[in-house]
Design an enzyme around this catalytic site. Structure first.
Site, PDB file in Angstrom:
ATOM      1  CG  HIS A 271      36.446  35.688  37.691  1.00 47.50           C
ATOM      2  ND1 HIS A 271      35.296  35.723  36.983  1.00 47.50           N
ATOM      3  CD2 HIS A 271      36.910  34.373  37.789  1.00 47.50           C
ATOM      4  CE1 HIS A 271      34.868  34.713  36.196  1.00 47.50           C
ATOM      5  NE2 HIS A 271      35.845  33.850  36.586  1.00 47.50           N
TER       6      HIS A 271
ATOM      7  CB  CYS B 106      31.431  30.906  37.878  1.00 48.63           C
ATOM      8  SG  CYS B 106      31.861  29.839  36.542  1.00 48.63           S
TER       9      CYS B 106
ATOM     10  CG  HIS C 163      36.674  30.070  40.054  1.00 50.80           C
ATOM     11  ND1 HIS C 163      35.602  31.244  40.430  1.00 50.80           N
ATOM     12  CD2 HIS C 163      36.823  30.346  38.896  1.00 50.80           C
ATOM     13  CE1 HIS C 163      35.189  31.323  39.223  1.00 50.80           C
ATOM     14  NE2 HIS C 163      35.514  31.007  37.974  1.00 50.80           N
TER      15      HIS C 163
ATOM     16  CG  HIS D  49      39.668  31.140  34.733  1.00 50.31           C
ATOM     17  ND1 HIS D  49      39.281  29.954  34.495  1.00 50.31           N
ATOM     18  CD2 HIS D  49      38.360  31.788  35.069  1.00 50.31           C
ATOM     19  CE1 HIS D  49      37.993  29.736  35.118  1.00 50.31           C
ATOM     20  NE2 HIS D  49      37.517  30.866  35.337  1.00 50.31           N
TER      21      HIS D  49
ATOM     22  CG  ASP E 100      49.720  38.871  35.054  1.00 48.36           C
ATOM     23  OD1 ASP E 100      49.193  37.792  34.953  1.00 48.36           O
ATOM     24  OD2 ASP E 100      51.008  38.997  35.030  1.00 48.36           O
ATOM     25  CG  HIS E 101      50.174  37.560  39.129  1.00 59.20           C
ATOM     26  ND1 HIS E 101      50.373  37.256  37.956  1.00 59.20           N
ATOM     27  CD2 HIS E 101      50.343  36.388  39.902  1.00 59.20           C
ATOM     28  CE1 HIS E 101      50.995  35.885  37.825  1.00 59.20           C
ATOM     29  NE2 HIS E 101      51.093  35.545  38.898  1.00 59.20           N
TER      30      HIS E 101
ATOM     31  CD  GLU F 200      36.065  32.037  32.091  1.00 62.60           C
ATOM     32  OE1 GLU F 200      35.699  32.961  32.847  1.00 62.60           O
ATOM     33  OE2 GLU F 200      35.424  31.030  31.700  1.00 62.60           O
TER      34      GLU F 200
END
Lengths: 137, 137, 137, 137, 137, 137
Positions: free
Chosen positions: B14, B33, B39, B41, B79-80, B126
């Site tokens: 994100h 950010c 980037h 998480h 996810d992914h 996070e």
């Protein structure tokens, strides 16, 4: 001989993707890791150095010095970055954790030597289930 | 009244970024950010539901059923994935963890009701240092 | 040479008990682990394989393939099972963590070879305080 | 050959400080770890022993016996103690984690032999970011 | 209303000790925590603030701003310090975790207000087994 | 008002099973948790009590006293036991985590009162993904 391990963390985006392959072949090979729009991780980097303790200080080397080298040589290029697009030492390379540990080793090896220790292991934990280690050969 | 918590995980990319702002203003507000190249998480999602245990089964509700709802309603979209580009319920929204927990709540609330429990809390961790919780109002 | 580690988990019952010993001798030797009515653990299984990265994919081997082998060859026989009664490769054996890591090694070794990697270490974490590792000899 | 690891914990105060150095030189060398009024940690001690499993018991050695030796030989001298002032085997020594793992090795080695196992590694985790390992030479 | 939690860490020495009591009474009341030569911990500090997300930024407040306040107001007085001797807001007070969370609350409350959020909870984790929380009254 | 949390652990076997149901119905309802030969977990028990700190000691109550009560009233009946067969306060009850937290509450409530604190929450973490909390009503 003593082994000192220092952990630093970085949060990065990446994808497993070959430009010379079709989207289908990328997906077949790399699965969900090939999402064209990227995904990301909180990576943990463990660097282990070895050496003998100094008789005066009791230190092999100051672990915070190791941390400084890790930050200046690699974390600054990895944290809140895109491993495929932003990281100089990953340019043109696959951003698997395997390739990452080898390139991090290369980026750290001489700097660790310069403070009187020897690099022993670079380990990257990608998720709580997956990790890769490299010992330099 | 009992409170059941189920954890699921997702790895996503994100950035914190407003298209109607300059790169400078984005950077001033969101710091690292706001990296234009993204980037990511390893997020942990904790969903807490409440209810009374059934006298026959001793279950409030099957926790694996909660896990199934979490996977079908939200994890599959997270996810992914790229939270800014790929996640239907985040489209056009800021991808802060604050907004994320609210939208995950909305995506889960009715489904949790449909299996006889009530949503109590959505928590997203996070990084090991940062987390956000939402209780529905 | 790179070392890849994959974690899978299983929840199982067991007891440390020799049928050819009295209850007293079992208790003297194995303490509370000899409770005739069983006890259990959330075990963590860490499997480490080694190999060289493929120049095209950057993978030694797909870690999720390792995970699949772990699930099909061992986890399916261990998770939500009784190690003494239900696990084919533990039949007639003591269910100490020591014996368990050796038998898991045997169950995995050839399958890991068949996907082009080599088994390096099997580690089982029984509790947050106790773990056993086996390197194949 | 199997490797068994047992974890025990201790909470202790210490400082990195040489009496024959000025406060300035101590601070230059040891940084915030030289605070004259001490600081402290929750240390984790991991002791790894190696051996072959007994054919009757399936044990290399009872891990709780290792735990007992760790408590009697070292934890009793470390937990809720001042490493510089209270710990017999650290008297007159620098209380770096490097020196600590070597002295813990010396305190444990013969006792581990006496129960039929061999000491393989002493690891001390000082913080979530820093750890030191010693393998006996 | 959203709840944001930020973790910071500090390593400190302390003892539970009343100067107006004998060593015997101190030991009877505080056990091994009364060691005259101090002991120490790696403390984890979790600060939870609450507020509504800003419609432009999606932030309740920048979590790194919370981290900055935590560092400037409390961590700087706690990390690598002696809580009994070095920490201004603990002077003359018992250094139990109970008293510590109350004093940390007082040190943070107004500063958190000044960045537009409200303090909700101060939690200190002293060891992996012990924690204390305070909600302001 | 302060909230103190103490963690204790226990390793136990159990199954989710109604004797008055067929094996099929048990399996349909409880899935793999209904394995007739049992399975098990490393459970973590978190007990939270509340109260005001004593002005002399700075303690709400000695957390190790809470630990002692937990051990004597519940852990002794749970650790290395079979929850269905060995635990007095679970006899004839379903051994879901939901029922377990309620029965642990009943076993602890008066004992906690007797040392001048009030029970606030009983939480049991069954696996890293599943937990249940109970606040007494």
């Amino acid at each position: 001989m003593l082994y000192l391990t220092r952990r630093e963390r970085f949060s990065a985006a990446h994808k497993l993707w070959r430009e010379d392959w079709s989207e289908e072949k990328n997906f077949q090979t790399f699965g969900k890791c090939s999402n064209p729009n990227w995904h990301g991780h909180n990576y943990e980097l463990f660097v282990t150095v070895k050496g003998n303790p100094d008789s005066e200080t009791g230190f092999v080397t100051d672990l915070s010095a190791i941390g400084q080298i890790m930050k200046q040589e690699v974390i600054i290029h990895l944290d809140h970055k895109n491993l495929n697009l932003d990281t100089p030492f990953m340019k043109g390379k696959m951003t698997t954790t395997e390739v990452l540990v080898i390139e991090i080793w290369k980026a750290l090896d001489n700097k660790i030597k310069s403070i009187g220790a020897r690099l022993h292991c670079v380990k990257v934990q990608e998720t709580e289930n997956n990790a890769v280690e490299y010992y330099g050969n």
